[in-house]
Structures are given as C-alpha cells and as structure tokens.
Design a protein around this motif. Structure first.
Motif: not given
Length: 731
Positions: A585-589, A633-634, A651-655
């Motif tokens: 999920i973090v890679n995704f964002m 979601n991840g 993931a929220i921060a990276e988004r």
C-alpha cells in the motif's frame, strides 16, 4: 515539434527548404464533434450532395440524406492527429470556447489532450471572446487558457514565449489576460488575428514586439484561387511587414462560403457575404501547396519581420466556411487526403502519409526532448506559508508529541547510523532514521521553531558529512532507497535555507549514481527502490531547475527509465510484482507521484491521466480496494473494500505528499481536493488527539481502538497497535 525537410517540390518548381524550416500550424474550429447547435448547423449546410464532398472524412450519410458528423467517436481524434502529423503540420491552434455542452465547441481540445498519440502534434490557443462567454465565466476561462502554457507540447516561439493568437478580444479582457499570464510567470507572444491588421483593433503591437496575422483571408467577389492567394499575401504578409510590424503569415486554403450563404448560420445573420455574387474558387491541392511554400520562403527571407518563425494555415476544419486540410468524405468510404498529400510534399517531401497511433518509442525523434517539461505550479519552500489557528495547533501537537521526541522513544532513530556513524547496521542504517528526519525538517521549517530547526540541522549536517570521495553517501554503499529519503530532506532544507552545501552534494551523488545505475539498477538494489524512485526524480528535477545543468537532463532520463511503470499499473492492473510496483500500500501511494514526474521527462501522454485512472470510482482499483475517504485499503498488501480492513498511516502520509507533487505538475484542482479530503479526515483519525500516539492502521469501522489484533495479520500480531504503546484512545 519541428520537422526537418530538404526540398519542397511544387508544380515542377523546386524551392529549397532549410533543415529547420518555420513551424506550420493549422486553425481548429471544432464544430464537428457531434454535440451542440453549431454541429447541427454545419451538418445541415453540408448535407446537399453538391457540398457533401467537403464534409470531414468521419461523416456518416443517413438514409434520409442528412449527415451525422461526430468527431468525438472513439478513434477519430487519434486518426486526425496521425493525418496532421503525417503531413508535417507542427501544431493545431484551437479556437477557445467555454466547455459548456450547449456550446459544444471545446470537445476537440478535450479529446486532443487525452489522445494517446498527441505527442505527434503540438498545440496553441486562439483566445476568443465568443458570444456565449459571459463576464462571470471569463475568469475561469482565462485561467484555463493560461494553464495550457505549462503543457510540454504547448507551442513556444524561438525565444521561449508561449504563442497566443488573439481573435476579437475586448481590450479590458485582453489586458486582464496579459496581467494574469505575467502573474503566472509567462510572457506570451501575442499575434492579433482579428480580421486583418488593417481593420484596427490592434493593441500593444509595434516593431520588434508582438505580431499581426489574420484568422482567414477575405474577398467580396469571385476570383481564381491564385488571385485570392496573391491578395492574401499582399494584405496580410507584405503590407504589415512594410509598416514595421512583426508578422505571422496567414496561409489560406479557401473562402468559398456557398454552403453558409445557402443555409445561413445563426451566428452570422446579417453579414455582407449573403449579398455577394460569388466567392474565390476552391483551390486545387497544388495551389494550396504553392501558397504554403511561398509563405515559408517569406518567413526565411524576412527574419526580422517574422521572429516567431511560424505560419498559420486557415484551416484544419472550416469545411462549410471554405477552408480545410482535414481529409474529406467520399462515397466509397476512403478519405480524400489530396490536400494533405500536397502539404506533405512541401513539408515532408521524402515521406508518404503514414498513420501511427503508437506511443513514442525511446530513442526516436518524437520521444526525445532534452529539457524536462515545466510543472504547472511552483512549489513554495517549507515555511514560506505560516499555518495559523487550528492547523498551527496540530503542528505544535506534533512538535510536543511524537515528532519532537521520537529520538528518545526509538533507539534505531536516536542512535541511527545516519546520525551517529556508529556502524550498527541493519535497521539503524536503513530507512527509519531518514524517514523521521524528513518529517522533522518539514515540521521545523513550517513552524520556524528554533529548537526543532537545530535538531533538524544535526541530521542535515550528518548526511552531508557522510559523502565519500566517489560521491556516494550514507551508512551503506549504494543504498538507493534509503538515500532517496535523505535526498528529499536535504533538498527541502536547502529550498528553505539556501544552504550552499546542498547543490554540490547532490551533483556529486547524481554523477556517481549516473555511472553506477548502468550496472547496479534500482531493481538490483530492491523493488522498494524501483517502486519509489520518483522520490529521487523529484529532487533531480528540482536541482535542474535551480542549476540548469545539462548532465542532469540525461540523468533524469536514466533514472526515470528505471522507475516502476505505475502508469500502466494504474490503468490496467495485473500482477504488480512483475512491474516492480508491488501490491504494498505504501509503494502504491508513493507511486502516485511517478507518472507526473516521468511525464516531465518523457512527455508520454499515457501518464497524464494515470492519477484519474488510479482513483476513478469506476476503475479497477477503487472497485477492488477503494474507500469513501478517497484512500485505498492495504494492510500491508492491497486488501478488500471491507470497512474492517485498514490502511497504513504511512500510506496516508505518502498519499498527501504524492498528491502535492501531482498537483504541482498538473495544476488539477481535483487532485488538491483529494489531498484535503485525506489530510483533514483520514489523517487526524489516525493520530491520538494529544499527538502522543498513533494507530498503525486506519479502519473505517473502528469505534474503539485497542492495542491488539483485528483479525488480519501481516506486520505482526498487533496490526491495530497504538504507538509507542499505552492506553487505548477512543476514536
């Protein structure tokens, strides 16, 4: 995009064309897109059999003899691009209208900007105060038109100024447009084409300044096309040049308006041509080619009068008004390309008309662009804008909470090899330290807090001091991914403080990496580096803007080519591990920032709508993993849409950060809306109210947060853990 030509052969006359000939544009008036009242009128005027041969090639003749002319059908724009580019045209000049469906004249530029092959032809705008544009709508349209200047395919003059054609603009609106363009950092080259320079309405045009031309050439009586072309040359090329004005020669392809005279359009009622006895004859393809060839020679022979080094053809698609280059309808269904064939023999004499709808191929003339494309917005350094009220209080809670005390709470941060140089290795030498410092630097600068800035400077000093003679730095050799985080934080520090140590530090490292990446790629180091490589690309492009050094352009292309293909993944999906993207999920964002940054390097049009594809409600990603808060979601791999699944705080921060980058490149307000949705809804729900704790996963259905398992396991048992631990916090 400028094409090369060696010879122009027209009707047995051989005219030499320089290796870099003037650019050639063609006007687009998009009433042929299948919507709106203008489309209804042109379809009616071209329906009689005596005029049907002039209709665009995608016309359909109904059983009752009426016409359906829908250029918005799938594949039409892509083929129009191929026709125009194959003939050697360099750009289209789109007449600007507000995008309201009841007008129906903006669909052409909308389709062009989305076309996968638009790299084949550039574009400019004709700013136009049409009757349907109201004073209330003007600011929105003005800003939309100015935003196009940031597009890498927007036409520039040889001096780098955006080329803008001006048609029937009120003085106050034109002045307002100029002022806002200057505020946005642009100095356009304005070409007044309002009915011919001799009819007045020309402002701010003087020798050596902006230019004049004409939208079309006009005649009030019948004559041969050769006579008409000579009249056009005298009126719109030679006369203004002799008067000391700069000129963009207008190249006509006709003014045979019989369809409109027979079937008067509602927007031209009462005009004088309804009483004319005749019109100039329609030209043969060879006559168009000769007139075009003469215009190119005029520009070459009069460089002081033609500094824009371009000509503008009337028109690509004014079929019912009398001027067109676009292939036309035939009864057997095979488009008549004779006019474009003649143009190609002038502009591309050694080629045949080739249709190509493939994306650019690395190493070809179309794919190569030396300088990165500019972003739509300039990013202010941290601290340039000071938070107030509630937002400042949230930052102060971070200062007084986890961010301000993380070095005391976590040994692998406080005793990180990045900070101490102790050589403990493992987690002490990887991402945790610089990840923390990245946020610390941003918070310290945003608050302008002396104590936090002193703490942040310790990290910056240690990172800069770790550089080795070969240019590498950090606690481990060729630590591609962890180094990317450090690069980001020292860049942010330099952007705000103008620290003179940082640019040479970055240049030495990039020079080292430019050689190393040829034998030890991002993928060789880790799929983390491949998936998150855009974090480094952002720093490279920042440094290029700051220094302008050519070697950074080549390095940006090398680095971009090794980053995971997030554009394809967001569009189509499939097995992400095969593309290096991973379902993490973090890679995704973090990958969200890759398409806009890679577009700045390669101009691949697929990348322009990758963000929309990733977060479209009907797209495969949001249907499979999406949430109402515009997150995914991840835990840690991408998981289902269940409200009892979670998404990582990381993931929220990276988004939020990736959206900031994408917003800066595209200037798309919808990306900013998503950023605010996540920042003001999802992020606060993941942090303890006092800033002393955080929840590793954010679940939509979590009325009571406790330190324990939640029925899904990936990163250990306590997937809902409160960090650094302690009492439960109610949501």
């Amino acid at each position: 995009m400028r094409k090369n030509a060696l010879l122009a052969i027209v009707c047995s006359a051989v005219l030499p064309v320089s290796a870099q000939r003037p650019t050639v544009g063609a006007i687009r008036w998009d009433a042929y897109q299948g919507i709106g009242p203008y489309n209804d009128v042109v379809a009616h005027s071209l329906a009689p059999e005596k005029y049907r041969w002039r209709a665009p090639w995608f016309t359909e003749v109904r059983a009752d003899g009426t016409l359906s002319i829908d250029g918005g059908k799938t594949g039409v724009m892509e083929r129009e691009i191929d026709y125009a580019a194959g003939a050697g045209l360099d750009y289209w000049a789109f007449v600007m209208y507000n995008p309201a469906p009841e007008v129906g004249l903006s669909r052409g530029i909308e389709l062009y900007l989305k076309a996968p092959n638009r790299h084949r032809i550039d574009f400019a705008v004709i700013i136009h105060a049409h009757k349907a544009l109201t004073a209330k709508e003007w600011p929105t349209e003005r800003d939309r038109w100015i935003s196009y200047f940031a597009d890498g395919q927007y036409v520039k003059t040889p001096s780098g100024r955006p080329l803008v054609y001006v048609l029937n603009m009120p003085v106050n609106w034109l002045d307002d447009f100029k002022a806002h363009a200057r505020t946005a950092g642009y100095h356009p080259y304005y070409v007044q084409i309002s009915g011919g320079w001799e009819h007045g309405g020309i402002r701010d045009v003087k020798p050596g300044g902006d230019a004049v031309g004409s939208y079309a050439s006009f005649a009030d009586k019948a004559m041969t096309f050769v006579e008409f072309a000579a009249q056009s040359r005298a009126r719109y090329w030679e006369k203004p040049a002799k008067a000391g004005l700069d000129v963009v020669p207008a190249v006509t392809t006709g003014w045979e308006k019989s369809p409109r005279k027979d079937y008067p359009p509602f927007w031209e009622l009462g005009q004088s041509y309804f009483t004319q006895a005749g019109f100039p004859a329609c030209p043969t393809p060879a006559e168009i080619a000769e007139h075009l060839s003469e215009s190119l020679k005029f520009v070459r022979d009069n460089p002081k009068s033609c500094p824009a080094d371009t000509v503008l053809m009337y028109a690509w698609n004014e079929h019912d008004e009398g001027g067109w280059l676009c292939p036309t309808w035939t009864p057997d269904g095979k488009p008549d390309t004779s006019r474009l064939d003649a143009v190609r023999r002038v502009l591309h004499p050694s080629t045949s008309l080739v249709l190509e709808t493939k994306p650019p191929i690395a190493g070809t003339e179309m794919a190569v662009r030396e300088q990165p494309r500019p972003a739509a917005m300039s990013v202010l350094p941290d601290g340039a804008v000071q938070a107030q009220a509630w937002l400042r209080h949230q930052l102060e809670l971070q200062r007084d909470g986890l961010t301000g005390h993380a070095e005391d709470l976590y040994d692998d941060i406080g005793s990180s090899d990045w900070l101490t140089g102790a050589g403990r290795g493992g987690q002490y030498a990887w991402e945790r330290g610089p990840y923390y410092a990245k946020g610390l630097v941003a918070l310290a600068l945003a608050l302008d807090d002396a104590a936090l800035k002193a703490k942040a400077k310790r990290w910056v000093d240690a990172i800069l001091a770790s550089q080795r003679p070969n240019g590498d730095f950090g606690p481990r050799a060729r630590n591609w991914w962890a180094n990317m985080i450090a690069l980001w934080l020292v860049r942010d520090w330099c952007a705000a403080t103008d620290d003179p140590r940082v640019p040479p530090f970055l240049e030495r490292y990039f020079a080292f990496q430019a050689e190393e990446l040829k034998r030890y790629t991002l993928a060789d180091e880790s799929k983390w580096a491949m998936a998150r490589g855009a974090d480094e690309l952002d720093v490279v492009l920042w440094l290029h803007v700051r220094t302008g050094k050519k070697e950074l352009e080549a390095f940006a292309r090398l680095l971009s080519g090794q980053i995971a293909d997030w554009s394809t993944y967001y569009h189509r999906g499939g097995d992400p591990s095969k593309a290096g993207c991973r379902s993490h999920i973090v890679n995704f964002m973090q990958g969200v920032k890759a398409p806009p940054l890679q577009w700045r390097v390669d101009g691949d049009p697929r990348r322009r709508d990758a963000y929309a594809a990733a977060f479209a409600p009907e797209g495969w990603i949001m249907k499979s993993f999406g949430r109402p808060d515009r997150m995914v979601n991840g835990s840690e791999p991408l998981s289902s849409r269940s409200a009892s699944e979670g998404t990582e705080l990381c993931a929220i921060a990276e988004r939020i950060l990736s959206n900031q980058v994408a917003l800066g490149v595209w200037g798309d307000a919808a990306i900013g809306d998503d950023l605010e949705t996540v920042a003001y809804n999802t992020l606060p729900a993941t942090l303890a109210p006092d800033g002393h704790g955080m929840r590793y996963y954010n679940l939509l259905n979590l009325p009571h947060c406790v330190d324990g398992p939640y029925g899904f396991v990936n990163n250990g048992e306590k997937v809902g853990s409160l960090c650094p631990g302690g009492a439960a916090h109610r949501r």
